[in-house]
Design a protein around this motif. Structure first.
Motif, PDB file in Angstrom:
ATOM      1  N   LEU A  31       0.755  -1.030  -0.078  1.00 45.16           N
ATOM      2  CA  LEU A  31       0.004  -0.033  -0.035  1.00 45.16           C
ATOM      3  C   LEU A  31       0.846   1.170   0.029  1.00 45.16           C
ATOM      4  O   LEU A  31       0.662   2.271  -0.804  1.00 45.16           O
ATOM      5  CB  LEU A  31      -0.920  -0.135   1.145  1.00 45.16           C
ATOM      6  N   SER A  32       2.023   1.235   0.777  1.00 49.47           N
ATOM      7  CA  SER A  32       2.835   2.399   0.886  1.00 49.47           C
ATOM      8  C   SER A  32       3.684   2.500  -0.522  1.00 49.47           C
ATOM      9  O   SER A  32       3.596   3.741  -0.953  1.00 49.47           O
ATOM     10  CB  SER A  32       3.907   2.034   1.773  1.00 49.47           C
ATOM     11  N   LEU A  33       3.914   1.603  -1.369  1.00 49.07           N
ATOM     12  CA  LEU A  33       4.485   1.791  -2.370  1.00 49.07           C
ATOM     13  C   LEU A  33       3.523   2.066  -3.557  1.00 49.07           C
ATOM     14  O   LEU A  33       3.965   2.998  -4.230  1.00 49.07           O
ATOM     15  CB  LEU A  33       5.045   0.347  -2.843  1.00 49.07           C
ATOM     16  N   ALA A  34       2.389   1.804  -3.523  1.00 52.37           N
ATOM     17  CA  ALA A  34       1.402   2.025  -4.444  1.00 52.37           C
ATOM     18  C   ALA A  34       0.975   3.626  -4.281  1.00 52.37           C
ATOM     19  O   ALA A  34       0.922   4.294  -5.092  1.00 52.37           O
ATOM     20  CB  ALA A  34       0.064   1.195  -4.368  1.00 52.37           C
ATOM     21  N   THR A  35       0.958   3.928  -2.932  1.00 49.48           N
ATOM     22  CA  THR A  35       0.613   5.588  -2.860  1.00 49.48           C
ATOM     23  C   THR A  35       1.617   6.391  -3.061  1.00 49.48           C
ATOM     24  O   THR A  35       1.426   7.517  -3.653  1.00 49.48           O
ATOM     25  CB  THR A  35       0.274   5.536  -0.999  1.00 49.48           C
ATOM     26  N   MET A  36       2.882   6.029  -2.670  1.00 55.56           N
ATOM     27  CA  MET A  36       4.191   7.023  -3.130  1.00 55.56           C
ATOM     28  C   MET A  36       4.173   6.953  -4.617  1.00 55.56           C
ATOM     29  O   MET A  36       4.269   8.222  -5.299  1.00 55.56           O
ATOM     30  CB  MET A  36       5.332   6.149  -2.635  1.00 55.56           C
ATOM     31  N   THR A  37       3.890   5.781  -5.179  1.00 54.99           N
ATOM     32  CA  THR A  37       4.095   5.972  -6.684  1.00 54.99           C
ATOM     33  C   THR A  37       2.893   6.753  -7.519  1.00 54.99           C
ATOM     34  O   THR A  37       3.257   7.452  -8.443  1.00 54.99           O
ATOM     35  CB  THR A  37       4.415   4.541  -7.394  1.00 54.99           C
ATOM     36  N   LEU A  38       1.574   6.428  -6.979  1.00 51.11           N
ATOM     37  CA  LEU A  38       0.509   7.252  -7.475  1.00 51.11           C
ATOM     38  C   LEU A  38       0.773   8.675  -7.437  1.00 51.11           C
ATOM     39  O   LEU A  38       0.399   9.688  -8.201  1.00 51.11           O
ATOM     40  CB  LEU A  38      -0.787   6.693  -6.991  1.00 51.11           C
ATOM     41  N   GLY A  39       1.338   9.166  -6.168  1.00 48.24           N
ATOM     42  CA  GLY A  39       1.516  10.245  -5.953  1.00 48.24           C
ATOM     43  C   GLY A  39       2.551  11.089  -6.590  1.00 48.24           C
ATOM     44  O   GLY A  39       2.746  12.225  -6.901  1.00 48.24           O
ATOM     45  N   GLY A  41       2.814  10.447  -9.804  1.00 46.76           N
ATOM     46  CA  GLY A  41       2.190  10.567 -11.130  1.00 46.76           C
ATOM     47  C   GLY A  41       1.911   9.310 -12.081  1.00 46.76           C
ATOM     48  O   GLY A  41       1.605   9.329 -13.358  1.00 46.76           O
ATOM     49  N   TRP A  42       2.490   8.106 -11.307  1.00 49.08           N
ATOM     50  CA  TRP A  42       2.519   6.969 -12.360  1.00 49.08           C
ATOM     51  C   TRP A  42       0.980   6.449 -12.542  1.00 49.08           C
ATOM     52  O   TRP A  42       0.097   6.530 -11.809  1.00 49.08           O
ATOM     53  CB  TRP A  42       2.991   5.865 -11.289  1.00 49.08           C
ATOM     54  N   ARG A  43       0.826   5.889 -13.687  1.00 50.48           N
ATOM     55  CA  ARG A  43      -0.480   5.234 -14.347  1.00 50.48           C
ATOM     56  C   ARG A  43      -0.601   4.022 -13.332  1.00 50.48           C
ATOM     57  O   ARG A  43       0.548   3.251 -12.851  1.00 50.48           O
ATOM     58  CB  ARG A  43      -0.167   4.842 -15.578  1.00 50.48           C
ATOM     59  N   GLU A  44      -1.798   3.731 -13.190  1.00 46.42           N
ATOM     60  CA  GLU A  44      -2.015   2.539 -12.551  1.00 46.42           C
ATOM     61  C   GLU A  44      -1.636   1.167 -12.820  1.00 46.42           C
ATOM     62  O   GLU A  44      -1.172   0.228 -12.029  1.00 46.42           O
ATOM     63  CB  GLU A  44      -3.590   2.426 -12.316  1.00 46.42           C
ATOM     64  N   GLN A  45      -1.845   1.021 -14.258  1.00 45.82           N
ATOM     65  CA  GLN A  45      -0.990  -0.250 -14.863  1.00 45.82           C
ATOM     66  C   GLN A  45       0.527  -0.325 -14.366  1.00 45.82           C
ATOM     67  O   GLN A  45       0.955  -1.628 -13.952  1.00 45.82           O
ATOM     68  CB  GLN A  45      -1.091  -0.190 -16.291  1.00 45.82           C
TER      69      GLN A  45
END
Length: 348
Positions: A31-39, A41-45
């Motif tokens: 979850l931390s990894l997903a939150t950081m990368t989405l923040g 600007g990464w695409r969800e894929q």
């Protein structure tokens, strides 16, 4: 653009620092990894590819391929990122207008003429309209039961704890800990114990249940300010820690100052009293001054107009209620005894 090796390096770095995370489980790291990368600007894929690659590298591919796991993790992360951005935007909007501060300066005679009396009392001896009150106690002592009984007293205009006269008014309970079914059970029990019917309170006792759909205080404030002034006489926030934005540190005086500034703005705008339910710090509280009880920075007690503390008495099943407040005479300590589902005055 990062290569797969670069992605793995990022995931490895988070894994190595997992001890500093609030949730250091493998799912928490995802979850931390997903939150950081989405923040970032990464695409969800791309985020999904990263989570799967990290799980595969650790030989835990079956968890990553479990139906809904990756999608659910990304959805939670997206909600967190969007919530942080909304908090920042709301904070910015609330801070607008500070450049007009010089226009707020008043001659003292004008100030006195415009404010000939104190704010109207809501709970005599404790709280006035437009003020903020903390209710502090250790976890599972019974703060929510106490607050619910207070809400019923205000809605019915009756005495709270057989001590405090209450002015009748509409009450909103914002609850982010209990399931709706639990809230319903508690309301029924308290009303029955007080000899009241649901019809006596149903139209004026309102509940906003946020369990499982938490909103931060800036988001809530933005929505509540859409209501007309005076719509509620009392708003109870139970519990404060779950309303804080994700980056708020309750041990930081600056962060807590900002929280209470926001609560004050809300109270002033809505012409309502605010009651914040919060937990005490760990350990023995008996030797602390009233204003020192409460987890986190000292700004919380200094910022509130009334700081109510409930601590264990030496006799089992009894607590001592004390308070420090600005607009009333000195508060006399009060002993309360638990008699499900109510706290009752325990004279002697």
């Amino acid at each position: 653009v990062l290569t797969i090796a670069g992605l793995w390096g990022l995931g490895t770095a988070i894994l190595e620092g997992r001890a500093t995370l609030q949730d250091s489980s493998r799912s928490g790291v995802d979850l931390s990894l997903a939150t950081m990368t989405l923040g970032m600007g990464w695409r969800e894929q791309d985020v999904a590819d990263l989570l799967v690659s990290e799980r595969m590298k650790l030989g835990e591919g079956e968890k990553a391929l479990r139906p809904g796991y990756i999608e659910g993790t990304i959805a939670k992360a997206r909600a967190s990122v969007e919530g942080d951005r909304a908090d920042e935007a709301m904070a910015g909007r609330l801070m607008q207008g500070e450049s007009d501060v010089l226009s707020w300066i008043q001659d003292s005679d004008v100030l006195v003429q415009a404010n000939p009396a104190l704010q109207p009392p809501l709970i005599h001896g404790l709280l006035r309209l437009g003020e903020t009150m903390n209710i502090i106690a250790a976890p599972k002592v019974g703060k929510s039961w106490l607050a619910l009984d207070m809400a019923v007293s205000v809605v019915t205009g009756s005495r709270w704890l057989d001590t405090f006269e209450c002015q009748r008014g509409r009450v909103l309970i914002i609850d982010n800990e209990l399931h709706p079914a639990t809230i319903s059970f508690r309301i029924r029990e308290v009303l029955a114990a007080r000899g009241l019917t649901l019809e006596a309170v149903g139209k004026d006792l309102h509940v906003l249940s946020l369990r499982g759909r938490i909103k931060s205080l800036p988001i809530l404030a933005q929505e509540l300010m859409k209501l007309p002034q005076g719509h509620y006489s009392l708003i109870i926030m139970d519990a404060l820690y779950r309303l804080m934005p994700s980056k708020t540190d309750e041990n930081d005086n600056g962060d807590m100052r900002d929280i209470y500034n926001l609560v004050d703005n809300l109270a002033s705008h809505m012409k309502a009293a605010m009651a914040l339910i919060h937990h005490s710090s760990k350990g023995n509280q008996s030797q602390k001054d009233v204003t020192d009880v409460g987890a986190g920075a000292g700004a919380q007690s200094r910022a509130a107009d009334a700081h109510v503390v409930v601590r264990h008495h030496e006799e089992r099943g009894v607590v001592v209620m004390q308070a420090s407040n600005r607009a009333w005479t000195e508060f006399e300590p009060l002993c309360l005894r638990w008699s499900f589902p109510l706290w009752e005055k325990a004279d002697g």
